[in-house]
Design an enzyme around this catalytic site. Sequence first.
Site: not given
Ligand code: GP9
Length: 424
Positions: A39, A82, A195, A255-256
């Site tokens: 994340e 994500t 996150h 992921d980003h």
């Molecule tokens: C939610 C998690 C976070 O299940 O994968 O997603 P995001 O908010 O980063 O897209």
Amino acid sequence: SPLDIDRVEAVIQTIGHENNPSQGFGVGENKNVIVIQAESLQNFVINREIGGQVITPVLNELIKNDSIYFSQYYEQVGWGNTSDAEFISHNSFYPSRKTFSYKAFEENDFMTLPLMLKEKGYSTIAFHGNQASFWNRDNIYQSQGLDRFISLENFQQDDLIGIGLSDASLFRQSIDYLKKQPQPFYSFFITLTSHHPFTLEESQKRLDIQDAYKDTLLEDYLQTVHYLDHEIGVFIERLKEAGLYDNAMIVIYGDHRGLDMRKEETNELLSSFLEKPYEEDEMARVPLIIHIPEGNIEKEITIAGGQIDFFPTMANLLGLEIKPNKILGKDLLNTTEGFVAKQVHVAQGSFVDNEKIFIMSNDGIFENSRAWNLHTQEAVDIEECREGYERALAEVNLSEYILQNNLVPLVKKNGLEYILEYDL
Ligand code: GP9
């Protein structure tokens, strides 16, 4: 027709002429695969210190030993954040321009990395410490080739941080599942603790930050990244104890972005910390590390690549034959021309190649766009970017067309060329 046939033809030719799998082919064949989609993990934290403390000691060590490190790798997510990182990595097509891909293409048929591995006898399993229904994962994982999905509902909810199960608990509890998983397996972990807004208890913050960055969003971000890095280290030790390390291929990628350059305060913090303006190139750059114990394959790949290239690059290492005309990505171990198109969050036509980044102007006027050299930050004449701009548009349009019309099975059978004959 929504497609410009000449441009699509040119794209198909370019893609078809790249990729002659040779380097690294089958190095990880039949190994258990452990992918950690991390994340908000950006690349600038790698090999960097703050106040004399190393931010990612575990990842840095991993990169030095039996790993291929892709240091010019970019995220290409769309509205599905994500979940789009998962989508693009597993499918090698661009995410939907309209909504999150796991919704937009819910009913589609696919050819994905997990599906191809299943054909070779792999079992597949995914782990994520949030509700199964988040991003529609529960409805689409089957057709993506992820047969088992261990989500928040299945775990002991013994340690919750931010929006779900802590990374420590996720990794700790997953070991028992992995031990029972039929081998060879493809396992896919989606972490959560780093996150936004990067929440941790004081006692979980291991970096001692005393300078100007104390109590800022950057501190919070670095603390959660440092936490994630530590937990990956603990996880690897547990894999060793469980006898699951030696025969594994451990893959980690971001992921980003975690830190948004468009927020003034964040931008100032980052520009000061990085000692250069914080712009789209650094914001979208995420690490990709492929660690193969005793694989004797240590290298840094500096070719520009993106999440669209994950599937073909992994396929090559895992000994899967995949024709370059069946997907849009490239095997980054066997290509010299990096090209990464981005179609959501920046205007369409924006792209990165080995040397430069081009950001298409939001007003749609090419001449108003910006481009700069990735290494020197100096402005690049945008006329040098016209071809790349056209290619980026054509790739993204082609991808959208294929997915909207559920044509992946036909492309799988006949190649991308089929699209030119298809009744447009
Ligand atoms: C939610 C998690 C976070 O299940 O994968 O997603 P995001 O908010 O980063 O897209």
